[in-house]
Write a protein that holds these residues in place. Structure first.
Motif, PDB file in Angstrom:
ATOM      1  N   SER A   1     -91.817  44.512 -43.119  1.00  0.00           N
ATOM      2  CA  SER A   1     -90.832  45.543 -42.833  1.00  0.00           C
ATOM      3  C   SER A   1     -90.562  45.669 -41.336  1.00  0.00           C
ATOM      4  O   SER A   1     -89.402  45.748 -40.907  1.00  0.00           O
ATOM      5  CB  SER A   1     -91.310  46.888 -43.388  1.00  0.00           C
ATOM      6  OG  SER A   1     -90.428  47.927 -43.017  1.00  0.00           O
ATOM      7  N   ILE A   2     -91.626  45.659 -40.546  1.00  0.00           N
ATOM      8  CA  ILE A   2     -91.459  45.760 -39.089  1.00  0.00           C
ATOM      9  C   ILE A   2     -90.760  44.515 -38.562  1.00  0.00           C
ATOM     10  O   ILE A   2     -89.864  44.593 -37.714  1.00  0.00           O
ATOM     11  CB  ILE A   2     -92.820  45.959 -38.387  1.00  0.00           C
ATOM     12  CG1 ILE A   2     -93.465  47.268 -38.832  1.00  0.00           C
ATOM     13  CG2 ILE A   2     -92.639  45.959 -36.866  1.00  0.00           C
ATOM     14  CD1 ILE A   2     -94.860  47.494 -38.279  1.00  0.00           C
ATOM     15  N   TYR A   3     -91.171  43.350 -39.074  1.00  0.00           N
ATOM     16  CA  TYR A   3     -90.531  42.103 -38.640  1.00  0.00           C
ATOM     17  C   TYR A   3     -89.032  42.149 -38.922  1.00  0.00           C
ATOM     18  O   TYR A   3     -88.220  41.788 -38.064  1.00  0.00           O
ATOM     19  CB  TYR A   3     -91.154  40.895 -39.353  1.00  0.00           C
ATOM     20  CG  TYR A   3     -90.369  39.627 -39.111  1.00  0.00           C
ATOM     21  CD1 TYR A   3     -90.528  38.897 -37.933  1.00  0.00           C
ATOM     22  CD2 TYR A   3     -89.424  39.187 -40.041  1.00  0.00           C
ATOM     23  CE1 TYR A   3     -89.769  37.763 -37.695  1.00  0.00           C
ATOM     24  CE2 TYR A   3     -88.659  38.061 -39.805  1.00  0.00           C
ATOM     25  CZ  TYR A   3     -88.841  37.350 -38.628  1.00  0.00           C
ATOM     26  OH  TYR A   3     -88.072  36.231 -38.383  1.00  0.00           O
ATOM     27  N   ASN A   4     -88.647  42.583 -40.109  1.00  0.00           N
ATOM     28  CA  ASN A   4     -87.234  42.628 -40.499  1.00  0.00           C
ATOM     29  C   ASN A   4     -86.421  43.569 -39.620  1.00  0.00           C
ATOM     30  O   ASN A   4     -85.205  43.395 -39.475  1.00  0.00           O
ATOM     31  CB  ASN A   4     -87.094  43.038 -41.964  1.00  0.00           C
ATOM     32  CG  ASN A   4     -87.549  41.949 -42.922  1.00  0.00           C
ATOM     33  OD1 ASN A   4     -87.549  40.762 -42.574  1.00  0.00           O
ATOM     34  ND2 ASN A   4     -87.957  42.336 -44.123  1.00  0.00           N
ATOM     35  N   SER A   5     -87.073  44.564 -39.046  1.00  0.00           N
ATOM     36  CA  SER A   5     -86.367  45.538 -38.206  1.00  0.00           C
ATOM     37  C   SER A   5     -86.177  45.052 -36.768  1.00  0.00           C
ATOM     38  O   SER A   5     -85.444  45.677 -35.998  1.00  0.00           O
ATOM     39  CB  SER A   5     -87.133  46.867 -38.190  1.00  0.00           C
ATOM     40  OG  SER A   5     -88.340  46.746 -37.446  1.00  0.00           O
ATOM     41  N   LEU A   6     -86.816  43.950 -36.415  1.00  0.00           N
ATOM     42  CA  LEU A   6     -86.715  43.440 -35.048  1.00  0.00           C
ATOM     43  C   LEU A   6     -85.323  42.891 -34.758  1.00  0.00           C
ATOM     44  O   LEU A   6     -84.635  42.381 -35.639  1.00  0.00           O
ATOM     45  CB  LEU A   6     -87.746  42.333 -34.801  1.00  0.00           C
ATOM     46  CG  LEU A   6     -89.223  42.710 -34.881  1.00  0.00           C
ATOM     47  CD1 LEU A   6     -90.088  41.474 -34.655  1.00  0.00           C
ATOM     48  CD2 LEU A   6     -89.572  43.798 -33.873  1.00  0.00           C
ATOM     49  N   ASP A   7     -84.936  42.976 -33.506  1.00  0.00           N
ATOM     50  CA  ASP A   7     -83.676  42.404 -33.067  1.00  0.00           C
ATOM     51  C   ASP A   7     -83.729  40.880 -33.205  1.00  0.00           C
ATOM     52  O   ASP A   7     -84.806  40.281 -33.071  1.00  0.00           O
ATOM     53  CB  ASP A   7     -83.422  42.790 -31.602  1.00  0.00           C
ATOM     54  CG  ASP A   7     -82.033  42.420 -31.137  1.00  0.00           C
ATOM     55  OD1 ASP A   7     -81.082  43.149 -31.455  1.00  0.00           O
ATOM     56  OD2 ASP A   7     -81.905  41.379 -30.451  1.00  0.00           O
ATOM     57  N   GLU A   8     -82.588  40.250 -33.464  1.00  0.00           N
ATOM     58  CA  GLU A   8     -82.559  38.798 -33.653  1.00  0.00           C
ATOM     59  C   GLU A   8     -83.100  38.058 -32.426  1.00  0.00           C
ATOM     60  O   GLU A   8     -83.737  37.018 -32.549  1.00  0.00           O
ATOM     61  CB  GLU A   8     -81.137  38.327 -33.957  1.00  0.00           C
ATOM     62  CG  GLU A   8     -80.662  38.655 -35.363  1.00  0.00           C
ATOM     63  CD  GLU A   8     -81.545  38.032 -36.438  1.00  0.00           C
ATOM     64  OE1 GLU A   8     -81.914  36.850 -36.305  1.00  0.00           O
ATOM     65  OE2 GLU A   8     -81.873  38.743 -37.400  1.00  0.00           O
ATOM     66  N   SER A   9     -82.827  38.601 -31.242  1.00  0.00           N
ATOM     67  CA  SER A   9     -83.309  37.952 -30.016  1.00  0.00           C
ATOM     68  C   SER A   9     -84.830  37.915 -29.977  1.00  0.00           C
ATOM     69  O   SER A   9     -85.435  36.982 -29.430  1.00  0.00           O
ATOM     70  CB  SER A   9     -82.781  38.685 -28.783  1.00  0.00           C
ATOM     71  OG  SER A   9     -83.268  40.023 -28.740  1.00  0.00           O
ATOM     72  N   VAL A  10     -85.475  38.924 -30.554  1.00  0.00           N
ATOM     73  CA  VAL A  10     -86.938  38.992 -30.598  1.00  0.00           C
ATOM     74  C   VAL A  10     -87.478  38.089 -31.702  1.00  0.00           C
ATOM     75  O   VAL A  10     -88.484  37.397 -31.520  1.00  0.00           O
ATOM     76  CB  VAL A  10     -87.405  40.451 -30.805  1.00  0.00           C
ATOM     77  CG1 VAL A  10     -88.920  40.514 -30.955  1.00  0.00           C
ATOM     78  CG2 VAL A  10     -86.958  41.311 -29.635  1.00  0.00           C
ATOM     79  N   LYS A  11     -86.790  38.062 -32.837  1.00  0.00           N
ATOM     80  CA  LYS A  11     -87.203  37.175 -33.926  1.00  0.00           C
ATOM     81  C   LYS A  11     -87.159  35.713 -33.501  1.00  0.00           C
ATOM     82  O   LYS A  11     -87.940  34.887 -33.981  1.00  0.00           O
ATOM     83  CB  LYS A  11     -86.292  37.371 -35.141  1.00  0.00           C
ATOM     84  CG  LYS A  11     -86.471  38.681 -35.873  1.00  0.00           C
ATOM     85  CD  LYS A  11     -85.516  38.766 -37.056  1.00  0.00           C
ATOM     86  CE  LYS A  11     -85.665  40.069 -37.819  1.00  0.00           C
ATOM     87  NZ  LYS A  11     -84.696  40.176 -38.930  1.00  0.00           N
ATOM     88  N   ASN A  12     -86.232  35.380 -32.596  1.00  0.00           N
ATOM     89  CA  ASN A  12     -86.047  33.988 -32.185  1.00  0.00           C
ATOM     90  C   ASN A  12     -86.991  33.535 -31.086  1.00  0.00           C
ATOM     91  O   ASN A  12     -86.918  32.377 -30.641  1.00  0.00           O
ATOM     92  CB  ASN A  12     -84.596  33.766 -31.736  1.00  0.00           C
ATOM     93  CG  ASN A  12     -83.629  33.764 -32.912  1.00  0.00           C
ATOM     94  OD1 ASN A  12     -83.987  33.347 -34.009  1.00  0.00           O
ATOM     95  ND2 ASN A  12     -82.417  34.242 -32.694  1.00  0.00           N
ATOM     96  N   THR A  13     -87.882  34.416 -30.624  1.00  0.00           N
ATOM     97  CA  THR A  13     -88.893  33.994 -29.655  1.00  0.00           C
ATOM     98  C   THR A  13     -89.980  33.210 -30.387  1.00  0.00           C
ATOM     99  O   THR A  13     -90.071  33.263 -31.616  1.00  0.00           O
ATOM    100  CB  THR A  13     -89.535  35.208 -28.959  1.00  0.00           C
ATOM    101  OG1 THR A  13     -90.207  36.008 -29.946  1.00  0.00           O
ATOM    102  CG2 THR A  13     -88.496  36.045 -28.226  1.00  0.00           C
ATOM    103  N   THR A  14     -90.805  32.502 -29.660  1.00  0.00           N
ATOM    104  CA  THR A  14     -91.881  31.722 -30.281  1.00  0.00           C
ATOM    105  C   THR A  14     -92.806  32.588 -31.125  1.00  0.00           C
ATOM    106  O   THR A  14     -93.070  32.258 -32.283  1.00  0.00           O
ATOM    107  CB  THR A  14     -92.678  30.959 -29.208  1.00  0.00           C
ATOM    108  OG1 THR A  14     -91.802  29.996 -28.590  1.00  0.00           O
ATOM    109  CG2 THR A  14     -93.862  30.221 -29.825  1.00  0.00           C
ATOM    110  N   PRO A  15     -93.329  33.720 -30.599  1.00  0.00           N
ATOM    111  CA  PRO A  15     -94.189  34.562 -31.456  1.00  0.00           C
ATOM    112  C   PRO A  15     -93.423  35.148 -32.639  1.00  0.00           C
ATOM    113  O   PRO A  15     -94.003  35.363 -33.706  1.00  0.00           O
ATOM    114  CB  PRO A  15     -94.694  35.658 -30.509  1.00  0.00           C
ATOM    115  CG  PRO A  15     -93.747  35.659 -29.361  1.00  0.00           C
ATOM    116  CD  PRO A  15     -93.288  34.245 -29.224  1.00  0.00           C
TER     117      PRO A  15
END
Length: 253
Positions: A212-226
């Motif tokens: 749930s927390i992952y899904n709420s992240l901004d795309e720019s954050v999801k696209n980082t290595t971590p």
């Protein structure tokens, strides 16, 4: 109209004053009281071997230093000051990063200038408040513990250890809560990507909460290595366990 024109002109002036383009970084540092010629090394992590590598080396001149280059995505790096006893951690990312080195206490060095570094500083301050309880207990009871050990006072030693372990557990629980609260409320922060990655690797974490927390992240954050690593871990957690029996053919879905 004049007011609008003034605001537009001011905005253009601010943009034009920027010394870096997208994908570039500029570290402007002050090292007051540090002798000319002292070296400062920028260290990062090799993306393949994960080993620490030196990326650049500069020298202090008149209490200042400057490091510039290109960066693909935010990532933790460190500055190593010659003869200093500790590294200075910060987030290398696009933008102008200001670092003021405290020669007498490296951990008090100031980092500012970009969103993720400002967030890192604030988040670290919050964690330090939580850790302070443990540090205060150690400070206030060190002499008492030493006296008890010399006197072989088992009751006092055990009592102090019990108190310490209780506080340590409370601090760990409070820290975990701060991690979760931060990630939930800062979807655009690189720190949140690191937190979610850590949660995704924790077998005791609530898998649905992590997703749930992952899904709420901004795309720019999801696209980082971590962020990508967290996505992989979350996906793996949803796979059936090895050896688990498959549902019978024709069973209700």
């Amino acid at each position: 109209m004049k007011k609008i024109f003034f605001l537009l002109t001011a905005s253009v002036a601010i943009i034009s004053c920027s010394k870096v383009k997208d994908g570039e970084y500029l570290i402007t540092g002050t090292a007051t009281g540090i002798a000319n010629g002292k070296t400062i090394i920028l260290q990062g992590q090799d993306p393949v071997t994960k080993m620490t590598v030196a990326l650049d080396t500069v020298k202090v001149e008149n209490g200042k230093f400057e490091i510039k280059g290109k960066v693909v995505e935010p990532a933790f790096h460190t500055l190593i000051l010659q003869d200093a006893n500790a590294p200075i951690p910060f987030i290398l990312e696009t933008g102008e990063i200001a670092i003021a080195i405290d020669k007498d206490s490296i951990h008090k060095s100031k980092i500012s200038g970009t969103y993720n570094n400002e967030e890192f500083v604030k988040f670290q301050e919050e964690l330090n408040k939580t850790q302070k309880r443990l540090m205060d207990f150690q400070k206030n009871n060190t002499a008492k513990m030493q006296q008890a050990q010399q006197a072989q006072d088992t009751a006092t030693i055990n009592g102090l250890m019990k108190q310490y372990m209780e506080i340590q557990t409370e601090v760990q629980n409070d820290t975990k809560k701060k991690y979760v609260t931060y990630a939930e409320s800062h979807p655009k922060s690189f720190i949140s990507a690191l937190i979610v990655k850590g949660m995704s690797e924790d077998p005791t974490a609530d898998a649905k909460k992590v997703e749930s927390i992952y899904n709420s992240l901004d795309e720019s954050v999801k696209n980082t290595t971590p962020g990508k690593e967290a996505k992989t871990k979350i996906g793996q957690a949803k796979l059936p366990a090895v050896g688990a029996s498959a549902p019978p053919v024709g069973s209700a879905k």
